[in-house]
Design a protein around this motif. Structure first.
Motif, mmCIF file in Angstrom:
data_model
loop_
_atom_site.group_PDB
_atom_site.id
_atom_site.type_symbol
_atom_site.label_atom_id
_atom_site.label_comp_id
_atom_site.label_asym_id
_atom_site.label_seq_id
_atom_site.Cartn_x
_atom_site.Cartn_y
_atom_site.Cartn_z
ATOM 1 N N SER A 146 28.557 23.426 34.345
ATOM 2 C CA SER A 146 27.752 24.168 35.311
ATOM 3 C C SER A 146 28.480 25.377 35.885
ATOM 4 O O SER A 146 27.842 26.289 36.426
ATOM 5 C CB SER A 146 27.325 23.250 36.454
ATOM 6 O OG SER A 146 28.468 22.682 37.093
ATOM 7 N N ASP A 147 29.800 25.430 35.772
ATOM 8 C CA ASP A 147 30.585 26.530 36.348
ATOM 9 C C ASP A 147 30.948 27.609 35.329
ATOM 10 O O ASP A 147 31.428 28.678 35.708
ATOM 11 C CB ASP A 147 31.896 25.997 36.946
ATOM 12 C CG ASP A 147 31.668 25.098 38.158
ATOM 13 O OD1 ASP A 147 30.537 25.092 38.685
ATOM 14 O OD2 ASP A 147 32.630 24.410 38.570
ATOM 15 N N ARG A 148 30.713 27.362 34.067
ATOM 16 C CA ARG A 148 31.303 28.206 33.035
ATOM 17 C C ARG A 148 30.691 29.598 32.944
ATOM 18 O O ARG A 148 31.405 30.580 32.731
ATOM 19 C CB ARG A 148 31.248 27.486 31.680
ATOM 20 C CG ARG A 148 32.087 26.220 31.688
ATOM 21 C CD ARG A 148 31.968 25.399 30.417
ATOM 22 N NE ARG A 148 32.667 24.125 30.571
ATOM 23 C CZ ARG A 148 32.738 23.191 29.632
ATOM 24 N NH1 ARG A 148 32.138 23.382 28.448
ATOM 25 N NH2 ARG A 148 33.403 22.072 29.850
ATOM 26 N N ASP A 149 29.384 29.706 33.098
ATOM 27 C CA ASP A 149 28.755 31.028 33.050
ATOM 28 C C ASP A 149 29.248 31.907 34.188
ATOM 29 O O ASP A 149 29.460 33.118 34.007
ATOM 30 C CB ASP A 149 27.228 30.902 33.106
ATOM 31 C CG ASP A 149 26.632 30.410 31.795
ATOM 32 O OD1 ASP A 149 27.335 30.474 30.756
ATOM 33 O OD2 ASP A 149 25.475 29.950 31.796
ATOM 34 N N GLU A 150 29.442 31.308 35.345
ATOM 35 C CA GLU A 150 29.922 32.077 36.495
ATOM 36 C C GLU A 150 31.362 32.537 36.273
ATOM 37 O O GLU A 150 31.716 33.676 36.589
ATOM 38 C CB GLU A 150 29.832 31.237 37.766
ATOM 39 C CG GLU A 150 30.072 32.042 39.035
ATOM 40 C CD GLU A 150 29.692 31.278 40.289
ATOM 41 O OE1 GLU A 150 29.115 31.887 41.200
ATOM 42 O OE2 GLU A 150 29.959 30.051 40.343
ATOM 43 N N LEU A 151 32.191 31.672 35.698
ATOM 44 C CA LEU A 151 33.575 32.053 35.400
ATOM 45 C C LEU A 151 33.614 33.206 34.402
ATOM 46 O O LEU A 151 34.414 34.137 34.542
ATOM 47 C CB LEU A 151 34.351 30.855 34.836
ATOM 48 C CG LEU A 151 34.714 29.735 35.803
ATOM 49 C CD1 LEU A 151 35.559 28.684 35.086
ATOM 50 C CD2 LEU A 151 35.457 30.256 37.011
ATOM 51 N N ARG A 152 32.744 33.140 33.400
ATOM 52 C CA ARG A 152 32.712 34.220 32.413
ATOM 53 C C ARG A 152 32.277 35.532 33.063
ATOM 54 O O ARG A 152 32.815 36.601 32.767
ATOM 55 C CB ARG A 152 31.765 33.863 31.269
ATOM 56 C CG ARG A 152 31.773 34.941 30.194
ATOM 57 C CD ARG A 152 30.739 34.704 29.118
ATOM 58 N NE ARG A 152 30.629 35.915 28.315
ATOM 59 C CZ ARG A 152 29.508 36.351 27.776
ATOM 60 N NH1 ARG A 152 28.391 35.689 27.951
ATOM 61 N NH2 ARG A 152 29.483 37.445 27.076
ATOM 62 N N ALA A 153 31.295 35.474 33.949
ATOM 63 C CA ALA A 153 30.831 36.688 34.637
ATOM 64 C C ALA A 153 31.961 37.289 35.471
ATOM 65 O O ALA A 153 32.143 38.515 35.489
ATOM 66 C CB ALA A 153 29.633 36.362 35.520
ATOM 67 N N TRP A 154 32.720 36.458 36.151
ATOM 68 C CA TRP A 154 33.854 36.960 36.936
ATOM 69 C C TRP A 154 34.908 37.573 36.021
ATOM 70 O O TRP A 154 35.481 38.627 36.334
ATOM 71 C CB TRP A 154 34.465 35.828 37.756
ATOM 72 C CG TRP A 154 33.608 35.327 38.871
ATOM 73 C CD1 TRP A 154 32.562 35.989 39.467
ATOM 74 C CD2 TRP A 154 33.694 34.057 39.525
ATOM 75 N NE1 TRP A 154 32.005 35.209 40.452
ATOM 76 C CE2 TRP A 154 32.675 34.027 40.518
ATOM 77 C CE3 TRP A 154 34.543 32.953 39.381
ATOM 78 C CZ2 TRP A 154 32.494 32.918 41.350
ATOM 79 C CZ3 TRP A 154 34.355 31.854 40.213
ATOM 80 C CH2 TRP A 154 33.342 31.835 41.186
ATOM 81 N N ALA A 155 35.183 36.902 34.903
ATOM 82 C CA ALA A 155 36.177 37.417 33.958
ATOM 83 C C ALA A 155 35.765 38.783 33.413
ATOM 84 O O ALA A 155 36.596 39.687 33.255
ATOM 85 C CB ALA A 155 36.387 36.425 32.818
ATOM 86 N N ASP A 156 34.479 38.947 33.123
ATOM 87 C CA ASP A 156 33.980 40.242 32.652
ATOM 88 C C ASP A 156 34.204 41.323 33.700
ATOM 89 O O ASP A 156 34.607 42.448 33.382
ATOM 90 C CB ASP A 156 32.479 40.154 32.333
ATOM 91 C CG ASP A 156 32.196 39.377 31.051
ATOM 92 O OD1 ASP A 156 33.133 39.214 30.240
ATOM 93 O OD2 ASP A 156 31.052 38.935 30.866
ATOM 94 N N LEU A 157 33.950 40.994 34.962
ATOM 95 C CA LEU A 157 34.096 41.966 36.045
ATOM 96 C C LEU A 157 35.550 42.381 36.251
ATOM 97 O O LEU A 157 35.832 43.528 36.611
ATOM 98 C CB LEU A 157 33.534 41.390 37.351
ATOM 99 C CG LEU A 157 32.018 41.446 37.528
ATOM 100 C CD1 LEU A 157 31.599 40.669 38.768
ATOM 101 C CD2 LEU A 157 31.556 42.897 37.629
ATOM 102 N N VAL A 158 36.471 41.465 36.027
ATOM 103 C CA VAL A 158 37.891 41.781 36.199
ATOM 104 C C VAL A 158 38.299 42.926 35.280
ATOM 105 O O VAL A 158 39.101 43.798 35.649
ATOM 106 C CB VAL A 158 38.764 40.537 35.934
ATOM 107 C CG1 VAL A 158 40.245 40.913 35.868
ATOM 108 C CG2 VAL A 158 38.549 39.501 37.034
ATOM 109 N N LEU A 159 37.738 42.972 34.076
ATOM 110 C CA LEU A 159 38.138 43.968 33.085
ATOM 111 C C LEU A 159 37.261 45.216 33.092
ATOM 112 O O LEU A 159 37.668 46.258 32.586
ATOM 113 C CB LEU A 159 38.110 43.351 31.686
ATOM 114 C CG LEU A 159 39.149 42.270 31.407
ATOM 115 C CD1 LEU A 159 38.906 41.651 30.039
ATOM 116 C CD2 LEU A 159 40.557 42.832 31.483
#
Length: 396
Positions: free
Chosen positions: A149-162
């Motif tokens: 349930s947390d993985r899509d949100e983690l990916r979205a944050w990771a995308d924003l970091v870069l």
């Protein structure tokens, strides 16, 4: 005179003509306005990786100067120099072992097939959003015990970091906020794993010990941050870059279809031909003589991996995508003490991901009009890749 600007995202569409001109006209390039030097010849980039006394990681690996405030907080060992680097890499290596990675292979294949199956019947999907972006995030999440349930949100944050908007030369507000959210998430995860242990990489990191020394919570959190950024984004781009270049060089599809054992060669040639990590930064610790130039102490130096991996002095006919090529001198994962700790996992995910792509997405064609690239000074690849294929034909 050739002009090289990593912040010009038009350059990232096709950097290789610029790289070729740099190698020919200015192999030791200096930009006084932006404040950096760039090395593009394979021999010079290799020396930059291996000579840790002259080229320091203390300011991180990005051109963004704002990262240099505390690179260890988000880059961990990538922001360290020897001998400190060796000590902490040894601690992490005790937990992130080759055996732990190899044991993941059946689970990686299962995850890949689940995501591929969800898109296979439709006959079309976004290869990034529906497959290449989900696979590495799920694999890392499995390693760490992150709930689905947390993985899509983690990916979205990771995308924003870069992500960088056109013209931005520092860390944007969105990247700073996303970094803070990831660090907070992993701090909570560490606390949870200590209170309720499971058999995940987090517990292994907390228990790792060398000569009586252990990783601190801050160390573990920064390593998890590094994994989610480097491990997720670069592998996503590796898969999409491989599919993209196979569409541009049709002989690749023919060769791997005739002999699937050549899929790992597809991975290796993609890493050389169009690696997701194109540029890595260093800082000189003293005056360094390179060819006919002297780079002063304290200067930012960009090691142009993408240029080095197309150097004709090392790779004959470098602009040809050749599965039979000797890629042993590729600098895709670096060299020396900073050789990528996740290289084995990236190669395994890449091979399984491409194997699954061939099985579930037969006749894959890219909608080139819908392609979107990421905006990042360091990472090259696609943010979106619409594809069509022969739906409903996957094998059981």
């Amino acid at each position: 005179m050739v002009r090289f600007d990593p912040y010009d995202y038009d350059f990232h569409e096709d950097p290789y003509p610029t790289y070729a001109r740099l190698r020919d006209e200015a192999p030791v390039y200096h930009d006084e306005t932006l404040g950096f030097w760039a090395l593009s010849k394979h021999a010079d980039v290799l020396a930059g990786f291996k000579d840790t006394e002259a080229y320091s990681n203390r300011s991180g690996v990005s051109l963004d100067q704002s990262v240099a405030v505390d690179p260890e907080a988000t880059m961990f060992i990538l922001g360290m120099d020897p001998p400190k680097h060796a000590k902490y890499r040894a601690l992490v290596s005790r937990a992130f072992t080759g055996r732990r990675v190899e044991l993941l292979a059946p689970r990686i294949r299962e995850i890949a097939r689940v995501h591929a199956a969800r898109a296979a019947e439709r006959g079309a999907c976004d290869y990034i959003h529906d497959f290449a972006g989900k696979l590495p995030m799920d694999v890392i999440s499995e390693l760490l015990g992150v709930p689905e349930s947390d993985r899509d949100e983690l990916r979205a944050w990771a995308d924003l970091v870069l992500h960088r908007e056109e013209g931005e030369k520092g860390l944007p507000k969105g990247a700073i906020e996303a970094s803070a959210k990831l660090l907070q998430y992993f701090a909570q995860l560490v606390d949870e794993r200590r209170a309720r242990p499971h058999d995940t990489l987090v517990e292994a990191l907390l228990a790792a010990e060398v000569d009586g020394e252990r990783l601190t919570d801050r160390n573990v959190i920064s390593f998890l941050f590094l994994m989610i950024i480097a491990g997720n984004e670069t592998t996503t781009k590796l898969l999409a870059n491989a599919v993209y270049w196979a569409s541009r060089f049709p002989h690749v599809k023919d060769e791997v279809a005739a002999d699937p054992r050549r899929i790992p060669l597809w991975v290796e040639e993609t890493l050389r031909f169009d690696n997701s990590s194109q540029i890595l930064g260093r800082v000189t610790t003293r005056d360094v003589a390179v060819r006919d130039r002297v780079i002063p102490k304290g200067e930012r130096v960009l090691l142009l991996v993408g240029a080095a991996n197309r150097d004709p002095d090392v790779f004959p006919d470098p602009d040809r995508f050749d599965l039979s090529r000797d890629t042993s001198e590729s600098l895709a994962f670096g060299k020396g003490v900073h050789f990528c700790l996740g290289a084995r996992l990236a190669r395994l995910e890449g091979a399984i991901g491409l194997e699954t792509t061939l099985e579930f997405f037969p006749g894959l064609e890219i909608d080139t009009a819908g392609l979107e690239r990421v905006h990042s000074t360091n990472v090259r690849g696609f943010a979106s890749m619409p594809v069509r294929f022969d739906g409903g034909t996957r094998r059981a």
